[in-house]
Design an enzyme around this catalytic site. Structure first.
Site, PDB file in Angstrom:
ATOM      1  N   HIS A 143      -2.253  16.770  -6.590  1.00 52.15           N
ATOM      2  CA  HIS A 143      -1.127  15.848  -6.753  1.00 52.15           C
ATOM      3  C   HIS A 143      -1.242  15.212  -8.141  1.00 52.15           C
ATOM      4  O   HIS A 143      -1.452  14.020  -8.278  1.00 52.15           O
ATOM      5  CB  HIS A 143      -1.120  14.797  -5.629  1.00 52.15           C
ATOM      6  CG  HIS A 143       0.213  14.129  -5.400  1.00 52.15           C
ATOM      7  ND1 HIS A 143       0.881  14.151  -4.179  1.00 52.15           N
ATOM      8  CD2 HIS A 143       0.996  13.418  -6.223  1.00 52.15           C
ATOM      9  CE1 HIS A 143       2.017  13.472  -4.286  1.00 52.15           C
ATOM     10  NE2 HIS A 143       2.108  13.011  -5.509  1.00 52.15           N
ATOM     11  N   GLU A 163       7.578  14.568   2.077  1.00 54.09           N
ATOM     12  CA  GLU A 163       7.859  13.248   1.494  1.00 54.09           C
ATOM     13  C   GLU A 163       9.335  12.942   1.648  1.00 54.09           C
ATOM     14  O   GLU A 163      10.178  13.821   1.442  1.00 54.09           O
ATOM     15  CB  GLU A 163       7.556  13.187  -0.014  1.00 54.09           C
ATOM     16  CG  GLU A 163       6.116  13.022  -0.379  1.00 54.09           C
ATOM     17  CD  GLU A 163       5.905  12.901  -1.890  1.00 54.09           C
ATOM     18  OE1 GLU A 163       6.808  12.416  -2.609  1.00 54.09           O
ATOM     19  OE2 GLU A 163       4.832  13.316  -2.345  1.00 54.09           O
ATOM     20  N   ASN A 171       9.797  17.924  -0.321  1.00 59.64           N
ATOM     21  CA  ASN A 171       9.841  16.518  -0.725  1.00 59.64           C
ATOM     22  C   ASN A 171      11.262  16.229  -1.153  1.00 59.64           C
ATOM     23  O   ASN A 171      11.767  16.880  -2.077  1.00 59.64           O
ATOM     24  CB  ASN A 171       8.926  16.252  -1.925  1.00 59.64           C
ATOM     25  CG  ASN A 171       7.455  16.209  -1.554  1.00 59.64           C
ATOM     26  OD1 ASN A 171       7.089  16.420  -0.391  1.00 59.64           O
ATOM     27  ND2 ASN A 171       6.615  15.948  -2.529  1.00 59.64           N
ATOM     28  N   ARG A 205      -0.926  12.544   5.480  1.00 58.82           N
ATOM     29  CA  ARG A 205      -0.958  13.425   4.310  1.00 58.82           C
ATOM     30  C   ARG A 205      -1.588  12.671   3.141  1.00 58.82           C
ATOM     31  O   ARG A 205      -1.083  11.622   2.741  1.00 58.82           O
ATOM     32  CB  ARG A 205       0.459  13.866   3.936  1.00 58.82           C
ATOM     33  CG  ARG A 205       0.496  14.675   2.665  1.00 58.82           C
ATOM     34  CD  ARG A 205       1.881  15.156   2.239  1.00 58.82           C
ATOM     35  NE  ARG A 205       1.740  15.792   0.948  1.00 58.82           N
ATOM     36  CZ  ARG A 205       2.472  15.537  -0.128  1.00 58.82           C
ATOM     37  NH1 ARG A 205       3.462  14.680  -0.079  1.00 58.82           N
ATOM     38  NH2 ARG A 205       2.216  16.144  -1.261  1.00 58.82           N
ATOM     39  N   TYR A 245      14.430  13.069  -1.638  1.00 60.20           N
ATOM     40  CA  TYR A 245      14.724  11.630  -1.651  1.00 60.20           C
ATOM     41  C   TYR A 245      16.205  11.306  -1.602  1.00 60.20           C
ATOM     42  O   TYR A 245      16.596  10.293  -1.072  1.00 60.20           O
ATOM     43  CB  TYR A 245      14.083  10.974  -2.897  1.00 60.20           C
ATOM     44  CG  TYR A 245      12.586  10.845  -2.747  1.00 60.20           C
ATOM     45  CD1 TYR A 245      11.732  11.904  -3.051  1.00 60.20           C
ATOM     46  CD2 TYR A 245      12.027   9.679  -2.235  1.00 60.20           C
ATOM     47  CE1 TYR A 245      10.359  11.800  -2.870  1.00 60.20           C
ATOM     48  CE2 TYR A 245      10.654   9.562  -2.058  1.00 60.20           C
ATOM     49  CZ  TYR A 245       9.828  10.629  -2.370  1.00 60.20           C
ATOM     50  OH  TYR A 245       8.475  10.520  -2.172  1.00 60.20           O
TER      51      TYR A 245
HETATM   52  C1  GBH Z   1       7.494  11.959  -5.557  1.00 56.01           C
HETATM   53  O1  GBH Z   1       8.215  12.505  -6.608  1.00 56.01           O
HETATM   54  C2  GBH Z   1       6.017  12.017  -5.824  1.00 56.01           C
HETATM   55  O2  GBH Z   1       5.419  13.120  -5.172  1.00 56.01           O
HETATM   56  C3  GBH Z   1       5.291  10.773  -5.437  1.00 56.01           C
HETATM   57  O3  GBH Z   1       4.008  10.787  -5.980  1.00 56.01           O
HETATM   58  C4  GBH Z   1       6.088   9.553  -5.882  1.00 56.01           C
HETATM   59  O4  GBH Z   1       5.398   8.356  -5.688  1.00 56.01           O
HETATM   60  C5  GBH Z   1       7.370   9.562  -5.093  1.00 56.01           C
HETATM   61  O5  GBH Z   1       8.065  10.738  -5.279  1.00 56.01           O
HETATM   62  C6  GBH Z   1       8.337   8.428  -5.432  1.00 56.01           C
HETATM   63  O6  GBH Z   1       8.834   8.551  -6.724  1.00 56.01           O
HETATM   64  O7  GBH Z   1      15.233  11.367 -14.132  1.00 56.01           O
HETATM   65  O8  GBH Z   1      14.041  13.258 -15.061  1.00 56.01           O
HETATM   66  O9  GBH Z   1      12.846  11.247 -14.554  1.00 56.01           O
HETATM   67  C7  GBH Z   1       9.613  12.324  -6.465  1.00 56.01           C
HETATM   68  C8  GBH Z   1      10.402  13.329  -7.222  1.00 56.01           C
HETATM   69  C9  GBH Z   1      11.479  13.858  -9.226  1.00 56.01           C
HETATM   70  C10 GBH Z   1      11.906  11.770  -8.246  1.00 56.01           C
HETATM   71  C11 GBH Z   1      11.980  13.346 -10.531  1.00 56.01           C
HETATM   72  C12 GBH Z   1      12.427  11.239  -9.547  1.00 56.01           C
HETATM   73  C13 GBH Z   1      13.377  11.700 -11.611  1.00 56.01           C
HETATM   74  C14 GBH Z   1      13.722  12.754 -12.608  1.00 56.01           C
HETATM   75  N1  GBH Z   1      10.906  12.784  -8.457  1.00 56.01           N
HETATM   76  N2  GBH Z   1      12.980  12.307 -10.343  1.00 56.01           N
HETATM   77  S1  GBH Z   1      13.977  12.111 -14.213  1.00 56.01           S
END
Ligand code: GBH
Length: 484
Positions: free
Chosen positions: A122, A374, A308, A76, A310
């Site tokens: 992206h 992801e 996506n 991807r 985590y």
């Molecule tokens: C992804 O976003 C991205 O698609 C990718 O590019 C990136 O490298 C990867 O994750 C790792 O971070 O506390 O308000 O700042 C992840 C989704 C959503 C995770 C927002 C962190 C923090 C919210 N992100 N979250 S805040």
């Protein structure tokens, strides 16, 4: 013996253009909002940018060779809009050299037996479109320009690309770019952060533009390309599981509100045809409404659920953070214990039960085939370790092992229609505002030499999928119905 995943289960590794490519001026590329933003003082950790990143624009062959060595079925990646249309707009010239770079990438992947899974957007909007009319704040203009860009990609790459993602994580585009102002273009009501912007209104306007742009590109694909090219197209949403902090009704409701804002904001329109009622309730007319034509366009505008994810958060009522649905997030259970292993980033802990719960939640609510586009983990202080130690990334292996086992259970015990899984990320890379301190790669990148070193987690994943996906020839595999 544990049941295996079907032979056409698509597993691979994921990246994004601005996080890996570097070479911002090569072959006629125009600047994107991330070039501008990362070069402003104080926006990224240590002031670092994607100017070089993992140098993947120049090291394409080497990266493909490594993907092939890993034996991934799919890769991807995202296309940088301003490489193929440097100024971005529908009346601006296209750039054949930029188009050729992606075309060659696609050819080389296919030659290596790797299926391209391609994201159109992206986060790297051509800067010229932001300057010209405000980018995502100007729905009619940006929708027309995005559809034109999508058309170019379908025309030039669609003969070989069968998996398309329109957008990566619209919540991040809207909230982090126009609400908190921590990502490009960095707009916010906070005047210490941004000279302009309105966090009360802009995120919701931007989100609306993105939904309509997504649905318009999908309509174009379905109307003019699908019958010849036979691909699938969808959107990918960020979203972490939200579980009630305790058993109380208040916490249950708060957890649902968290899911409504983090996920339902985009998933409800795309799969069900309307914004979550809770969002209308607390945003009133700050949340745009879909015209009847838009509603028709948007509903059902994704062939699958792009997921996506985590982590998992425990949710309590309270707080006034609209972007989280006015609830509080924590990893600390009522008894004081932590949910899981802490990653390098504050927002991430390991919790496979939550991953399985989210797969079930999304399957039950939207009934769409799911691709996990992801999923990944940043090991604490990995950046400051000697190389040998960084390659032994046991916390990341624990994370992937738990989630891989959870996904098998989701498929075989819970009946979730899961079609693919893409660990984030193929390489350590430019982690946006967090610069290069936070490493998500299953491959270590030594930025001084740009040499790549597989971490143990890469081999863990390679072997796990080797052992847990049926080989195409094995008999007795039930034929699941694939996306038409
Ligand atoms: C992804 O976003 C991205 O698609 C990718 O590019 C990136 O490298 C990867 O994750 C790792 O971070 O506390 O308000 O700042 C992840 C989704 C959503 C995770 C927002 C962190 C923090 C919210 N992100 N979250 S805040």
């Amino acid at each position: 013996m544990a049941q295996k995943l079907p032979s056409d289960f698509l597993w691979g590794m994921a990246t994004a253009s601005y996080q890996i490519e570097g070479s911002p001026d090569a072959d006629g590329r125009g600047p994107s909002i991330w070039d501008t933003f990362s070069h402003l003082p104080g926006k990224t950790l240590d002031g670092l940018t994607g100017d070089i990143a993992t140098d993947s624009y120049r090291l394409r062959d080497q990266d493909i060779a490594l993907l092939k060595q890993y034996g991934v079925k799919s890769y991807r990646f995202s296309i940088s809009w301003s490489r193929v249309i440097p100024l971005g707009g529908r009346n601006d010239p296209i750039n054949e050299k930029g188009i050729k770079w992606y075309s060659d990438l696609i050819d080389e992947l296919l030659e290596a037996g790797i299926v391209p899974f391609v994201t159109l957007y992206h986060w790297d909007l051509p800067q010229a479109l932001h300057d010209r009319y405000g980018g995502w704040l100007n729905k009619d203009e940006i929708v027309a320009d995005f559809v034109n860009y999508a058309r170019l990609c379908f025309e030039r790459f669609g003969d070989r690309v069968k998996y398309w993602l329109t957008f990566n994580e619209p919540w991040c585009i809207s909230i982090l770019g126009y609400g908190r102002g921590v990502f490009a273009p960095g707009r916010s009501s906070d005047r210490t952060r941004s000279p302009e912007g309105d966090s009360r209104t802009e995120p919701w306007i931007v989100g609306h533009s993105v939904i309509v742009a997504h649905a318009s590109a999908v309509k174009l694909y379905r109307d003019e390309f699908k019958s010849r090219q036979h691909g699938v197209i969808g959107i990918t949403l960020n979203g972490d599981m939200a579980l009630p902090w305790d058993d109380s009704e208040e916490c249950r409701q708060a957890a649902q509100h968290a899911l409504d804002v983090a996920i339902g904001w985009f998933a409800d329109p795309v799969y069900l045809g309307h914004y979550p009622p809770f969002m209308r309730q607390f945003l009133g007319d700050r949340l745009p409404t879909f015209t009847p034509e838009e509603e028709k366009l948007v509903k059902g505008s994704s062939d699958f659920y792009g997921m996506n994810t985590y982590t998992t958060n425990l949710i309590r009522p309270g707080g006034d953070d609209e972007f989280q649905g006015n609830v509080q997030y924590t990893f600390t259970r009522p008894d004081g214990s932590q949910l899981g292993t802490q990653a390098h980033c504050a927002w991430l802990q390991t919790y496979p039960e939550g991953f399985r719960a989210l797969l079930n939640y999304l399957w039950n609510r939207y009934h769409m085939p799911i691709y996990v586009t992801e999923n990944g983990f940043a090991v604490k202080n990995e950046n400051n370790m000697p190389l040998e130690q960084a390659l032994k990334d046991t916390d990341r292996i624990e994370y992937f092992k738990g989630n891989c086992e959870a996904l098998v259970k989701a498929v075989h015990e819970d009946g979730v229609d899961l079609r693919g899984y893409f660990p984030w990320s193929f390489l350590d890379n430019f982690e946006w505002a967090d610069g290069y301190q936070t490493r998500f790669g299953v491959t270590y990148v030594d930025y001084a030499t740009q040499k790549r070193y597989p971490k143990e987690s890469a081999w863990f994943l390679v072997n796990w999928f080797k052992e847990n996906v049926n080989s195409p020839k094995s008999s007795g595999e039930p034929r699941t119905s694939r996306i038409p």
